[in-house]
Design an enzyme around this catalytic site. Sequence first.
Site, mmCIF file in Angstrom:
data_model
loop_
_atom_site.group_PDB
_atom_site.id
_atom_site.type_symbol
_atom_site.label_atom_id
_atom_site.label_comp_id
_atom_site.label_asym_id
_atom_site.label_seq_id
_atom_site.Cartn_x
_atom_site.Cartn_y
_atom_site.Cartn_z
ATOM 1 N N ASP A 217 58.957 50.513 6.782
ATOM 2 C CA ASP A 217 59.120 51.447 5.862
ATOM 3 C C ASP A 217 59.606 52.909 6.733
ATOM 4 O O ASP A 217 59.033 53.268 7.796
ATOM 5 C CB ASP A 217 57.765 51.663 5.406
ATOM 6 C CG ASP A 217 57.297 52.863 4.511
ATOM 7 O OD1 ASP A 217 57.889 52.941 3.496
ATOM 8 O OD2 ASP A 217 56.764 53.740 4.883
ATOM 9 N N GLU A 259 64.273 50.340 5.689
ATOM 10 C CA GLU A 259 64.332 51.428 4.799
ATOM 11 C C GLU A 259 64.752 52.807 5.274
ATOM 12 O O GLU A 259 64.080 53.294 6.034
ATOM 13 C CB GLU A 259 62.943 51.724 3.922
ATOM 14 C CG GLU A 259 62.962 52.553 2.876
ATOM 15 C CD GLU A 259 61.867 53.489 2.692
ATOM 16 O OE1 GLU A 259 61.755 54.065 1.399
ATOM 17 O OE2 GLU A 259 61.142 53.766 3.625
HETATM 18 C C1 GLC Z 1 58.611 54.645 1.576
HETATM 19 C C2 GLC Z 1 58.040 54.138 0.294
HETATM 20 C C3 GLC Z 1 57.334 55.044 -0.501
HETATM 21 C C4 GLC Z 1 56.193 55.775 0.172
HETATM 22 C C5 GLC Z 1 56.858 56.423 1.466
HETATM 23 C C6 GLC Z 1 55.933 56.744 2.544
HETATM 24 O O1 GLC Z 1 59.631 55.705 1.060
HETATM 25 O O2 GLC Z 1 59.028 53.348 -0.395
HETATM 26 O O3 GLC Z 1 56.702 54.432 -1.545
HETATM 27 O O4 GLC Z 1 55.645 56.658 -0.544
HETATM 28 O O5 GLC Z 1 57.739 55.478 2.356
HETATM 29 O O6 GLC Z 1 55.102 56.014 2.951
#
Ligand code: GLC
Length: 903
Positions: A217, A259
């Site tokens: 993440d 991500e």
């Molecule tokens: C990522 C997740 C999102 C979350 C963010 C902070 O972007 O997809 O849902 O709010 O991280 O953890």
Amino acid sequence: MNIVTRQPLESAAAVEEDELWFKDAIIYQLHVKTFADSNNDGIGDFAGLTEKLDYLSDLGVTTLWLLPFYPSPGRDDGYDISDYRLVNPDFGAMKDFRRFMQEAKRRKLRVVIELVINHTSDRHPWFERARRSKPGSDARSWYVWSDNDQKYAGTRIIFSDTEKSNWTWDPVAEAYYWHRFFAHQPDLNYDNPRVTAALLSVMRFWLDLGVDGFRLDAIPYLCEREGTSNENLPETHAVIKKIRAELDAYSPGKVLLAEANQWPEDVAVYFGRGDECHMAYHFPLMPRIYMAIAQEDRFPITDILRQTPDIPDNCQWAMFLRNHDELTLEMVTDAERDYLWSAYATDPRARLNLGIRRRLAPLMDNDRRKIELMNSLLMSFPGTPIIYYGDEIGMGDNIYLGDRNGVRTPMQWTPDRNGGFSRCDPARLYAPTIMDPVYGYEAVNVEAQSRSLASLLSWTKRLISVRKSSRVFGRGSLSFIRATNRAVLVYVRQYGDEVMLCVANLSRSAQAAEIDLSPWRGRVPLELLGRTNFPPIGEQPAVITLAPYGFYWFQLCETVASPPIQASLPEYETLVVGHGWRSLLQGRSRSVLERDVVPVYLSGRRWFAERGNSAITCRVADDFAVDTAADSGIVLVEARSKRESAQYLLPLSIKWTRLDSAKPDPNALAGVRRGARQGILVDGAGDPPFIAFLLQRVRASETIAVDRHRLEFRATEAFPAETPIAVEHVRAVETEQSNTTALVGSAFVVKFFRRLESGSNPEIEVGRFLTTIVQFPNTPPLLGAVEFVDGDTRRAVAVVHRFVENQGDAWTVTSAYLDRFVEEQRLLTAEAAEHSDEEAAYARLMDQVGRRVAELQLALASRDDIAAFAPEAITSDDIRGWREASSSAPTRPSMSSCAAGRA
Ligand code: GLC
Ligand code: CA
């Protein structure tokens, strides 16, 4: 030619094949909370999810990606983690997780979970400890602190709707702490090696529990350096490399999914040299798919894919249309964002941060064609597709729920209370179900859609199974073909010899496109969703027409794969036969028969001299009712074309069975109708009852006379008087081209000469001589014949022979022998080859053939009292004539050249 090749993704030889499983995966993203509630407390849980694993494996997905399920205050839906090594008690206990893993494995489903490493919850014990520890101490430096909120200025704010700064004052620590997301999510400090070590240990903990990979993440933000944007820093990449090295060492074959919501060139860096993440979301592509559909122009897609750098062989893009967050518009230009907002989020409430908080179906106005088109792109672009839970049934959203909760509502299973998600009091649900008349669970649910083959769910299943039928989608290269029409997107995926051509109409109206497919000339496009063949690719560009938002996936097959081009079902005329067979040849029925029915039928027969030419005129010159009661007869047809004119005999029978268009009778010429009764007109040469009449008339040596013309049926002495004529087993023999032969059980061979030739027919003349005069025992006896007699001329219509049981003909035996012989000679040593067993057996057979031919010659020459068979001396002129004829005639190459080779 206008083809641009991108991204050669040929599989890497260096990598273990099954370690690339993620390239062929189909990922399903879900939140445990949202899926199924087993204990009716209003919150989905692992036990509920486990019960739904059959649904998921039936859908065809191969990998589950679970959103965070760890203990958390739940202020960022679980991305604010307060304990990395436990399951949130709302979702069950560790044993429920283990059982879920076991059941998933049993169904060969892989599981990817979240490794949220950028930040923790402010309730995490690490943070509690840090804020209470002395500045500068190790415990304190697990997070990023500052005395003022001006450090790292120039860093953007991601949650711009809620956060005003990336710094928040902590009264306990009496310092500011750094956070890229919500203020309750302090960023971990990756300059502290203990932090990295702690997270690696968390990773090993879950690997031990059997997970197949981790979504990393928010990884662009791990490290901070003054004077930078604090995104994608080299120090951050160094941390990821460490994670990857540890993963490979500890548990090979597991994956990291990045991500990183960044521009293509920046995302690509997260693959490293194949030593960072295995997969990364293609964030820039996603909004441009929406853009292309809104603008009805492929350019946004082709443009961004062309800007996408090549990635290492052991890496893969992750493709998605929607996820649990807002549809992010961070990676588009300001103009593009304004356009997308105006196209997809006219209601300001649908907007959140720099994005749109809606699900796929509402974004597509619930237009099934658009939803299907979007999914077809998702499943055919180069990468691994991710389906967001609920999108497979077209779930809606609730933009009034705040933050991103509108796209995180309970999964809709049935039309029952709470959509079958939970049996609790609806007020207790973690979030209200969707209840509006269009997207509500009564209208949109798994149960109803499972019952309909036409549902979005069934369609999605089919799409998934087609996608899984070939590795080309997950592994192939991508090339664009620029058709002149910009509303049409054409791309080719190629993997090894396999070529997939994808064509998509991005517009709301029907479109045509000329597509240059010359590199695949000769291949046959097989449309994979319907499994229909299209015409082979030729020299000219293919013209493809598409319905609004239509798309095709064509496999370009080198040879015609399984189902051949559907032979078009003949569209039969219906002839009205008020008085049975006779009325076929009267009035309107006769003209339809002559003008439409017979020409089409003749042109499709092998025995018709001008096969394929239906531009002929036909006239029924004569007709003989063979059996009026049974509606059978023979007509004499004169067929004329520009080139020639000839006469054919057509036995015709009416069968009172209905035309079955699914299984058309190959002998059918037309439909017939008498009142309400329906039947078909068939060619009698293949029709058992007709053949039975014919044999009966031959046996009785009857004559049917019409005016000056006669049909003479004549039996020879050899016709068995007693044998019942059983015609249940009539088989057509396809060997000869100029006539039609039917085998009747193991008694008779009936051969129809189709084209009438004048002069005596040698089969009848010689057959009579051998059978009745000299009674030669080694040819099939002639049992009878049918002739058409017109004044002095006789023309053969049919002959009947006795059927002789046999094991095939000399031609087949000889070519099989030669095959074996050549094979044997190839394999044997020179001496061994001298004594071939094959040769000896064959020689015996030929000896026998020679003997029989000689006996036949003697028999033929045995009666000088019969003028036509009296022997004549051979002259040297005869011999010369034969020699010339035989040296100019083409020989069968396989036999003569092999024989010469051996000699
Ligand atoms: C990522 C997740 C999102 C979350 C963010 C902070 O972007 O997809 O849902 O709010 O991280 O953890
Ligand atoms: Ca529950």
